[in-house]
Design an enzyme around this catalytic site. Structure first.
Site, PDB file in Angstrom:
ATOM      1  N   CYS A  78       0.833  -1.206   0.000  1.00  0.00           N
ATOM      2  CA  CYS A  78       0.000   0.000   0.000  1.00  0.00           C
ATOM      3  C   CYS A  78       0.867   1.255   0.000  1.00  0.00           C
ATOM      4  O   CYS A  78       1.408   1.649   1.035  1.00  0.00           O
ATOM      5  CB  CYS A  78      -0.931   0.011   1.217  1.00  0.00           C
ATOM      6  N   CYS A 108      -0.459   4.064   2.203  1.00  0.00           N
ATOM      7  CA  CYS A 108      -0.218   3.837   3.634  1.00  0.00           C
ATOM      8  C   CYS A 108       1.233   4.095   4.018  1.00  0.00           C
ATOM      9  O   CYS A 108       1.514   4.684   5.071  1.00  0.00           O
ATOM     10  CB  CYS A 108      -0.575   2.397   4.005  1.00  0.00           C
ATOM     11  N   ASP A 109       2.169   3.639   3.187  1.00  0.00           N
ATOM     12  CA  ASP A 109       3.565   3.562   3.613  1.00  0.00           C
ATOM     13  C   ASP A 109       4.544   4.419   2.827  1.00  0.00           C
ATOM     14  O   ASP A 109       5.730   4.469   3.171  1.00  0.00           O
ATOM     15  CB  ASP A 109       4.031   2.099   3.527  1.00  0.00           C
TER      16      ASP A 109
END
Length: 326
Positions: free
Chosen positions: A133, A136-137
């Site tokens: 992701c 997300c990261d």
């Protein structure tokens, strides 16, 4: 008989439980025996969930959600659903331990599973340079050289997004042509930070405590090379967990559960779906949580429309069997 059974324990499931419990519906949540908490249990720091300015570890976030759901009266069972009958007015849920639960409504929030490469070090380095992701990261890969595996729109979108942070982004694709739409290909190819490696497959992921590189094999001539990296994003798709409802609930062309517009209503009365299992596009913790809210409210409205005697019977069973925390 319950008023509400929730299947799934990610952000959608726990949020649905919080709302249902606060509406005095005393929900039963089936959380899985081995994957309770969902995909966030495999994530390290979460910085994009509202309310946590300094970030929060994925497992900690899910534990807080579970605690909040239980505080209001949700009963959480750590077991797996092995079969469902959703077609009647009363739904039945059978667990791995043999227990059979009945409910007037079911909220299906089983999420989706990112497809994996199947390499031995993939899970070991998850959260330590291996990610599924970018949204997300991506922030954690500032000034690094990283790679995205995949050839579809998702891979192009991930790679383009990651150029905001990384100095260099490789796209690794096992074939000689991308599957992505032309506009997505053009955007990626025009980005000076992106380089596409065609006819290459990842065979190894290197690193002790974090990703340091990958081993590649040429899919045409079989030659092997290594590529130094600070991170590896895998974007080869995700599969919604719908195997339990095949033949009962309608699915979309994406394989997700079909719902009515912006609601959580499925094709069967009293059955609702929420989270990644209905969402082929966004797949974020916060959107899943919002979807869980919708499902709980839809279930509450559905129950309000049932004959009072039916709901009263379910409430009596709950009162006889459930101890609500003080």
């Amino acid at each position: 008989m319950r008023q509400v059974i929730i299947i799934g324990s990610g952000p959608a499931g726990y949020t649905a439980a919080i709302y249902a419990a606060r509406a005095n519906l005393a929900p039963l949540l089936i959380a899985s025996s081995v994957e309770a908490g969902g995909e966030l249990m495999k994530t390290t720091e979460v910085e994009n969930y509202p309310g946590f300015a300094d970030g929060i570890q994925g497992p900690d976030l899910m534990m807080k959600m579970q605690e909040q759901a239980e505080k209001f009266g949700t009963e959480v069972v750590l077991d797996d659903v092995v079969s469902l009958d959703l077609t009647g007015d009363v739904k039945t849920v059978t667990l791995g331990n043999g227990d059979v639960h009945e409910a007037l409504t079911v909220i299906f929030a089983t999420g989706s599973a990112y497809r994996k490469l199947g390499l031995s070090d993939e899970d070991r380095l998850s959260g330590m340079g291996v990610s599924w992701c970018a949204t997300c990261d991506g922030f954690f890969f500032r000034k690094k050289t990283i790679a995205v595996v995949g050839g579809g729109d998702s891979a192009m979108e991930e790679a383009t997004f990651l150029t905001r942070f990384a100095d260099k982004v490789y796209i690794i694709h096992r074939k000689d042509a991308l599957r992505a739409s032309k506009v997505m290909q053009d955007r990626a190819m025009a980005d000076p930070k992106i380089e596409i490696l065609f006819n290459k497959a990842v065979e190894h992921i290197y690193g002790d405590t974090s990703v340091t590189g990958v081993g590649l094999v040429d899919t045409v001539d079989g030659t092997e090379t290594t590529l130094d990296l600070g991170g590896l994003f895998i974007a080869i798709g995700a599969d919604p967990r719908t195997h339990l409802v095949h033949g009962q609930l309608d699915l979309t062309t994406f394989g997700t559960i079909a719902v009515d517009g912006r609601s959580s209503r499925t094709n069967l009365p009293g059955v609702f779906a929420a989270g990644d299992v209905i969402d082929p596009t966004y797949r974020q913790a916060v959107t899943a949580a919002g979807s869980g809210t919708v499902a709980a409210l839809d279930a509450e409205h559905y129950l309000a429309g049932l004959p009072a005697s039916v709901v009263a019977a379910a409430e009596q069973v709950e009162a006889d069997t459930i101890v609500v925390p003080v």
